[in-house]
Design a protein around this motif. Structure first.
Motif, PDB file in Angstrom:
ATOM      1  N   ARG A 199     -29.439 -12.112  17.992  1.00  0.00           N
ATOM      2  CA  ARG A 199     -30.355 -10.944  17.909  1.00  0.00           C
ATOM      3  C   ARG A 199     -31.476 -10.686  17.758  1.00  0.00           C
ATOM      4  O   ARG A 199     -32.831 -11.633  18.075  1.00  0.00           O
ATOM      5  CB  ARG A 199     -30.396 -11.836  15.921  1.00  0.00           C
ATOM      6  CG  ARG A 199     -30.658 -10.777  15.005  1.00  0.00           C
ATOM      7  CD  ARG A 199     -30.287 -11.638  13.551  1.00  0.00           C
ATOM      8  NE  ARG A 199     -30.482 -10.252  12.476  1.00  0.00           N
ATOM      9  CZ  ARG A 199     -30.148  -9.350  11.937  1.00  0.00           C
ATOM     10  NH1 ARG A 199     -28.725  -9.038  12.940  1.00  0.00           N
ATOM     11  NH2 ARG A 199     -30.027  -8.498  11.591  1.00  0.00           N
TER      12      ARG A 199
ATOM     13  N   VAL B 247     -28.215  -6.992  17.695  1.00  0.00           N
ATOM     14  CA  VAL B 247     -27.208  -7.699  17.716  1.00  0.00           C
ATOM     15  C   VAL B 247     -25.753  -7.779  18.457  1.00  0.00           C
ATOM     16  O   VAL B 247     -25.162  -6.498  18.703  1.00  0.00           O
ATOM     17  CB  VAL B 247     -26.493  -7.221  15.883  1.00  0.00           C
ATOM     18  CG1 VAL B 247     -25.161  -8.555  15.544  1.00  0.00           C
ATOM     19  CG2 VAL B 247     -27.573  -7.637  15.140  1.00  0.00           C
TER      20      VAL B 247
ATOM     21  N   THR C 247     -29.863  -0.305  13.286  1.00  0.00           N
ATOM     22  CA  THR C 247     -29.015  -1.165  13.502  1.00  0.00           C
ATOM     23  C   THR C 247     -28.328  -0.671  14.668  1.00  0.00           C
ATOM     24  O   THR C 247     -27.802  -0.453  14.391  1.00  0.00           O
ATOM     25  CB  THR C 247     -28.422  -2.119  12.941  1.00  0.00           C
ATOM     26  OG1 THR C 247     -29.428  -2.999  11.532  1.00  0.00           O
ATOM     27  CG2 THR C 247     -27.900  -3.686  13.223  1.00  0.00           C
TER      28      THR C 247
ATOM     29  N   ARG D  62     -35.011  -7.166  17.773  1.00  0.00           N
ATOM     30  CA  ARG D  62     -35.619  -6.146  17.736  1.00  0.00           C
ATOM     31  C   ARG D  62     -36.187  -5.391  18.599  1.00  0.00           C
ATOM     32  O   ARG D  62     -37.352  -6.166  19.374  1.00  0.00           O
ATOM     33  CB  ARG D  62     -37.088  -6.773  16.812  1.00  0.00           C
ATOM     34  CG  ARG D  62     -36.974  -5.668  15.538  1.00  0.00           C
ATOM     35  CD  ARG D  62     -38.021  -6.290  14.269  1.00  0.00           C
ATOM     36  NE  ARG D  62     -38.373  -4.878  13.837  1.00  0.00           N
ATOM     37  CZ  ARG D  62     -39.638  -4.861  12.468  1.00  0.00           C
ATOM     38  NH1 ARG D  62     -39.904  -5.822  12.428  1.00  0.00           N
ATOM     39  NH2 ARG D  62     -39.984  -3.754  12.674  1.00  0.00           N
TER      40      ARG D  62
ATOM     41  N   LEU E  40     -35.951 -11.217  20.758  1.00  0.00           N
ATOM     42  CA  LEU E  40     -34.720 -12.079  21.017  1.00  0.00           C
ATOM     43  C   LEU E  40     -34.634 -12.907  20.169  1.00  0.00           C
ATOM     44  O   LEU E  40     -35.847 -14.178  21.128  1.00  0.00           O
ATOM     45  CB  LEU E  40     -34.746 -11.407  22.383  1.00  0.00           C
ATOM     46  CG  LEU E  40     -33.089 -12.134  22.461  1.00  0.00           C
ATOM     47  CD1 LEU E  40     -32.114 -10.779  22.409  1.00  0.00           C
ATOM     48  CD2 LEU E  40     -32.582 -11.834  24.557  1.00  0.00           C
ATOM     49  N   ARG E  41     -33.454 -13.567  20.052  1.00  0.00           N
ATOM     50  CA  ARG E  41     -33.178 -14.990  19.718  1.00  0.00           C
ATOM     51  C   ARG E  41     -31.657 -15.378  20.066  1.00  0.00           C
ATOM     52  O   ARG E  41     -30.642 -14.259  19.747  1.00  0.00           O
ATOM     53  CB  ARG E  41     -33.777 -15.325  18.157  1.00  0.00           C
ATOM     54  CG  ARG E  41     -34.473 -15.386  17.406  1.00  0.00           C
ATOM     55  CD  ARG E  41     -35.285 -16.351  16.345  1.00  0.00           C
ATOM     56  NE  ARG E  41     -33.187 -15.385  15.678  1.00  0.00           N
ATOM     57  CZ  ARG E  41     -34.331 -14.036  14.488  1.00  0.00           C
ATOM     58  NH1 ARG E  41     -35.467 -13.327  14.639  1.00  0.00           N
ATOM     59  NH2 ARG E  41     -33.152 -13.359  14.195  1.00  0.00           N
ATOM     60  N   GLY E  42     -31.117 -16.484  20.060  1.00  0.00           N
ATOM     61  CA  GLY E  42     -30.299 -16.361  20.907  1.00  0.00           C
ATOM     62  C   GLY E  42     -29.525 -18.010  21.301  1.00  0.00           C
ATOM     63  O   GLY E  42     -31.092 -18.425  21.662  1.00  0.00           O
TER      64      GLY E  42
ATOM     65  N   VAL F 297     -24.964  -2.562  16.756  1.00  0.00           N
ATOM     66  CA  VAL F 297     -24.094  -3.703  17.271  1.00  0.00           C
ATOM     67  C   VAL F 297     -23.219  -3.488  18.334  1.00  0.00           C
ATOM     68  O   VAL F 297     -22.873  -2.384  19.131  1.00  0.00           O
ATOM     69  CB  VAL F 297     -23.413  -3.188  16.194  1.00  0.00           C
ATOM     70  CG1 VAL F 297     -22.207  -4.723  16.222  1.00  0.00           C
ATOM     71  CG2 VAL F 297     -23.892  -4.140  14.697  1.00  0.00           C
TER      72      VAL F 297
ATOM     73  N   GLY G  87     -25.058 -15.885  19.604  1.00  0.00           N
ATOM     74  CA  GLY G  87     -25.557 -15.490  18.725  1.00  0.00           C
ATOM     75  C   GLY G  87     -26.614 -15.216  18.528  1.00  0.00           C
ATOM     76  O   GLY G  87     -27.918 -15.075  18.594  1.00  0.00           O
TER      77      GLY G  87
ATOM     78  N   THR H  35     -32.585  -2.806  15.299  1.00  0.00           N
ATOM     79  CA  THR H  35     -32.399  -4.026  15.398  1.00  0.00           C
ATOM     80  C   THR H  35     -30.786  -4.414  15.805  1.00  0.00           C
ATOM     81  O   THR H  35     -30.525  -3.284  16.271  1.00  0.00           O
ATOM     82  CB  THR H  35     -32.106  -4.871  14.404  1.00  0.00           C
ATOM     83  OG1 THR H  35     -33.176  -4.712  12.935  1.00  0.00           O
ATOM     84  CG2 THR H  35     -31.722  -5.894  13.651  1.00  0.00           C
TER      85      THR H  35
ATOM     86  N   ASP I  16     -36.186 -18.525  22.178  1.00  0.00           N
ATOM     87  CA  ASP I  16     -36.821 -17.273  20.762  1.00  0.00           C
ATOM     88  C   ASP I  16     -38.326 -17.062  21.568  1.00  0.00           C
ATOM     89  O   ASP I  16     -38.908 -17.678  21.915  1.00  0.00           O
ATOM     90  CB  ASP I  16     -36.885 -18.638  19.173  1.00  0.00           C
ATOM     91  CG  ASP I  16     -37.334 -17.385  18.386  1.00  0.00           C
ATOM     92  OD1 ASP I  16     -38.125 -16.065  18.556  1.00  0.00           O
ATOM     93  OD2 ASP I  16     -38.048 -17.567  16.967  1.00  0.00           O
TER      94      ASP I  16
END
Length: 454
Positions: free
Chosen positions: A165, A144, A107, A167, A177-179, A109, A163, A142, A194
């Motif tokens: 997140r 973030v 992950t 991969r 990608l989501r946000g 960050v 928000g 991942t 999304d």
């Protein structure tokens, strides 16, 4: 397998990953990791997969289960000028998943992340390596963004992505990608997105967009070569976009409120209080809506074909507008098609009383229309109560804000008697903002300047 990270024995990578928790807080962490090249070898491995040079920052400190790298960046590539900077990059590997999958599973960050997307000459923001560009490295990352991310999209304004997140699965060449995307302006709404896409040219792509009171003006700036230079209003909805084999399909509803749309040289801005849009595969349909175009008011609807035969997207507009005064209502049917980076007009048909215009041409980069046939109703220039003859033929050409008309023999009633006009007339119209103010023309040596009231 082909790259430097693949040639490093998996046992070495795994041992370093397993050692991180036990070394957390140890003052010798930096010295323990410095001789081991696996962190440095991530740079070319990720860079080859993304098609951009990647520079990871130095190790700053350890944290439970990982370590923190200093300022890192992704530089522009020959194919595009997009770039990214990251203030801090925290690496949290998953040793057990790495062992079981024989991949580096971790992950990342991100803090103080800034993504600057710049279009190339072909309109692409990011160019990925073509197929056959070597085996991808065994990395499953991942992503973030702990404090969100700043997004600058050329030529649009700044956006904020919260928000976040994602991969990055390099063995499968897949990115997710989501946000929640917000324009830089205050109270401009938001756009939930999304995204799922492949990392090869023309790979399948799925994008779900859910605007919530999203202001259209900053969104329109992302499409500078589109047919609209003015676009205002608010959007709500949920639209699913899919691209396969270079073709797009879309499904879902979209609601636009207080919509204003226009382009310099088109005259007044077109307005509607509510426009209901439905995406249905390779079609876009709108429900009939109340319209206002300067002094004209009426109803209209639109249909867009994303994959018509013989060219790019085809837009069809139909409507009926009525002005103030004694001019009959105007019925319009317009076709717009995108070909060779320009918007063309295969067909423009207008009817008002017994007047009829059939024209063709282009809208971009500059307005240029030529009539195929034009018949004018003498009622347009005949005073009330006087006899009206049959419609007369004419020719009309528009180029930017200039017009040229080939007039037949016209007879105008004046206080001094009948005035005959014939020949070629030309001129231009002038406006201020969205209002048409004056219409100027010349027939022979006579110059006419007419104010236009709206």
């Amino acid at each position: 397998m082909g790259g430097p990270i693949q040639r490093l024995p998996l046992a070495t990578v795994t041992a370093a990953l397993l050692a991180l928790p036990s070394l957390s807080g140890c003052s010798a962490l930096r010295r323990a990791l410095a001789p081991d090249p696996w962190i440095a070898r991530l740079q070319p491995a990720i860079g080859r997969a993304l098609g951009h040079p990647v520079h990871l920052g130095p190790v700053l400190r350890s944290v439970p289960g990982g370590l923190v790298l200093g300022p890192s960046r992704i530089d522009p590539a020959p194919g595009d000028g997009s770039r990214a900077t990251i203030g801090e990059l925290e690496l949290r590997p998953d040793p057990l998943a790495s062992l079981s999958r024989r991949q580096l599973v971790a992950t990342l960050v991100l803090r103080q992340a800034h993504l600057d997307l710049r279009r190339n000459a072909r309109g692409q923001y990011w160019v990925f390596p073509p197929a056959g560009h070597g085996e991808p490295p065994p990395l499953d990352l991942t992503l973030v963004a702990a404090d969100g991310a700043r997004l600058q999209v050329d030529p649009g304004g700044p956006w904020r992505l919260n928000g976040v997140r994602g991969r990055l699965h390099l063995p499968q060449r897949r990115f997710e990608l989501r946000g929640l995307l917000r324009p830089g302006a205050e109270q401009a709404g938001q756009l939930a997105l999304d995204l799922r896409m492949g990392l090869r040219p023309h790979s399948p792509l799925q994008l779900r967009l859910a605007p919530q009171a999203l202001a259209l003006e900053p969104a329109a700036a992302l499409w500078p070569d589109g047919p609209l230079q003015t676009l205002r209003g608010r959007a709500w909805g949920a639209v699913q976009l899919d691209r396969r084999g270079g073709h797009w399909q879309a499904r879902g509803p979209l609601r636009l409120q207080q919509l204003q749309a226009g382009r310099r040289g088109w005259g007044p801005v077109l307005r509607t209080p509510l426009l209901q849009v439905l995406f249905d595969g390779d079609r876009l349909l709108t429900a009939p809506a109340d319209l206002q175009w300067g002094p004209w008011r009426g109803r209209g609807a639109a249909r867009v074909l994303l994959r018509p035969p013989g060219g790019g997207p085809l837009v069809e507009l139909v409507g009926r507008l009525a002005p103030r005064g004694r001019i009959p209502a105007l019925a319009a049917w317009v076709q717009l098609q995108h070909r060779r980076d320009h918007w063309h007009v295969p067909r423009l048909e207008l009817r008002s009383g017994r007047s009829h215009l059939l024209a063709e041409g282009q809208l971009t980069p500059t307005l240029a229309l030529r009539s195929r046939s034009l018949r004018l109703d003498p009622q347009l220039w005949t005073p009330p109560g006087r006899p009206v003859g049959a419609p007369v033929p004419a020719q009309l050409r528009l180029e930017g804000d200039r017009w040229l008309a080939d007039l037949p023999q016209l007879s105008l009633a004046t206080p001094l008697g009948s005035l005959g006009l014939a020949g070629v007339a030309s001129g231009h119209w002038r406006g201020q903002g969205e209002r048409l103010q004056t219409l100027e023309g010349q027939i022979g040596r006579a110059h006419v300047r007419t104010p236009v009231t709206q």
